[in-house]
Write an enzyme that holds these catalytic residues in place. Structure first.
Site, PDB file in Angstrom:
ATOM      1  N   CYS A   8       0.854  -1.070  -0.076  1.00 46.06           N
ATOM      2  CA  CYS A   8      -0.094   0.517   0.075  1.00 46.06           C
ATOM      3  C   CYS A   8       0.652   0.911   0.257  1.00 46.06           C
ATOM      4  CB  CYS A   8      -1.051   0.106   1.670  1.00 46.06           C
ATOM      5  SG  CYS A   8      -0.194  -0.272   2.504  1.00 46.06           S
ATOM      6  N   ASN A  11       2.647   1.832   4.368  1.00 45.93           N
ATOM      7  CA  ASN A  11       2.823   0.434   4.937  1.00 45.93           C
ATOM      8  C   ASN A  11       2.744   0.610   6.417  1.00 45.93           C
ATOM      9  OD1 ASN A  11       5.406  -1.616   5.367  1.00 45.93           O
ATOM     10  ND2 ASN A  11       3.153  -2.499   5.057  1.00 45.93           N
ATOM     11  N   CYS A  13      -0.958   0.994   7.157  1.00 46.96           N
ATOM     12  CA  CYS A  13      -3.071   0.365   7.833  1.00 46.96           C
ATOM     13  C   CYS A  13      -3.576  -0.848   6.669  1.00 46.96           C
ATOM     14  CB  CYS A  13      -3.942   2.222   7.147  1.00 46.96           C
ATOM     15  SG  CYS A  13      -3.421   3.692   8.046  1.00 46.96           S
ATOM     16  N   ARG A  14      -3.881  -0.541   5.086  1.00 48.87           N
ATOM     17  CA  ARG A  14      -4.063  -1.887   4.559  1.00 48.87           C
ATOM     18  C   ARG A  14      -2.971  -2.291   4.435  1.00 48.87           C
ATOM     19  NH1 ARG A  14      -5.098   2.645  -0.572  1.00 48.87           N
ATOM     20  NH2 ARG A  14      -3.622   3.576   0.321  1.00 48.87           N
ATOM     21  N   SER A  15      -1.726  -2.456   4.042  1.00 41.58           N
ATOM     22  CA  SER A  15      -0.964  -3.509   4.000  1.00 41.58           C
ATOM     23  C   SER A  15      -0.474  -3.992   5.126  1.00 41.58           C
ATOM     24  CB  SER A  15       0.273  -3.375   3.272  1.00 41.58           C
ATOM     25  OG  SER A  15       1.521  -2.112   3.373  1.00 41.58           O
ATOM     26  N   ASP A 123      -7.747   4.188   0.405  1.00 44.10           N
ATOM     27  CA  ASP A 123      -6.754   4.077   1.472  1.00 44.10           C
ATOM     28  C   ASP A 123      -7.528   4.877   2.912  1.00 44.10           C
ATOM     29  OD1 ASP A 123      -4.855   5.969   3.403  1.00 44.10           O
ATOM     30  OD2 ASP A 123      -3.752   6.913   1.570  1.00 44.10           O
TER      31      ASP A 123
HETATM   32  P1  4NP Z   1      -1.792   3.292   3.760  1.00 38.08           P
HETATM   33  O1  4NP Z   1      -1.902   3.866   4.253  1.00 38.08           O
HETATM   34  O2  4NP Z   1      -1.671   2.577   2.283  1.00 38.08           O
HETATM   35  O3  4NP Z   1      -3.239   2.202   3.328  1.00 38.08           O
HETATM   36  O4  4NP Z   1      -0.854   2.253   5.001  1.00 38.08           O
HETATM   37  C1  4NP Z   1      -1.332   5.327   4.749  1.00 38.08           C
HETATM   38  C2  4NP Z   1      -0.613   5.545   5.173  1.00 38.08           C
HETATM   39  C3  4NP Z   1       0.536   6.818   5.601  1.00 38.08           C
HETATM   40  C4  4NP Z   1      -0.165   8.172   3.905  1.00 38.08           C
HETATM   41  C5  4NP Z   1      -0.611   7.180   3.081  1.00 38.08           C
HETATM   42  C6  4NP Z   1      -1.726   6.867   4.079  1.00 38.08           C
HETATM   43  N1  4NP Z   1       0.900   9.011   3.964  1.00 38.08           N
HETATM   44  O5  4NP Z   1       0.296  10.088   3.530  1.00 38.08           O
HETATM   45  O6  4NP Z   1       1.824   9.286   4.968  1.00 38.08           O
END
Ligand code: 4NP
Length: 154
Positions: A8, A11, A13-15, A123
């Site tokens: 994701c 790394n 939240c989702r993954s 996201d």
């Molecule tokens: P993820 O969520 O891709 O599901 O881990 C996010 C975590 C951090 C950010 C964006 C999405 N960020 O912009 O820092």
């Protein structure tokens, strides 16, 4: 051994959630010794950090503990090290195509393994608690379908 990498943006939240739910489902089906699971980010912002607190608690409420995971970036060697590279949304899939060399891994969306295919896991980072719940609903749906596909292959 079948090796699976979930990817994701951050790394955190989702993954990590997908990694945690996949590990539980593989264990339930007694496949845990036949699969290796990891997750990684496209972006470098959170490298070395544990998963987002909201993701940790939402997973824990469904019985999955992801606290020990630490974020890392994708590496060029991932393209040949994994059998499946699983993107959480279509922007991630595009980024993987441009950032990783060609390799042996099958690279698709998580929800390409589910019905209907082609959906994103949105996201939740700038979202609400409900967005985290929706994210986990979709992660559970995709992981269930992916584990079934791998079980058929083993
Ligand atoms: P993820 O969520 O891709 O599901 O881990 C996010 C975590 C951090 C950010 C964006 C999405 N960020 O912009 O820092």
């Amino acid at each position: 051994m079948i090796k699976v990498l979930f990817v994701c943006l951050g790394n955190i939240c989702r993954s990590p959630a997908a990694e945690g739910f996949f590990r539980r489902e593989a264990k339930r089906r007694r496949l845990e010794d036949r699969v290796a699971i990891d997750s990684a980010a496209i972006g470098a912002w959170h490298v070395g950090e544990p998963p987002d607190r909201r993701a940790q608690s939402a997973c824990l409420r469904r019985g999955v503990d992801i606290a020990s995971q630490r974020a890392r970036r994708i590496a060029p060697s991932d393209a040949d090290a994994f059998d499946y590279i699983v993107a959480m949304d279509s922007a991630i899939l595009e980024a993987l195509a441009s950032e990783l060399p060609a390799g042996r891994a099958e690279t698709k969306l998580l929800l390409d393994y589910a019905t209907p295919p082609g959906r994103d896991v949105p996201d939740p980072y700038y979202g609400t608690a409900d967005d985290f719940e929706l994210m986990l609903d979709l992660v559970e749906e995709g992981v269930e379908a992916l584990v079934s596909e791998i079980e058929r292959r083993l």
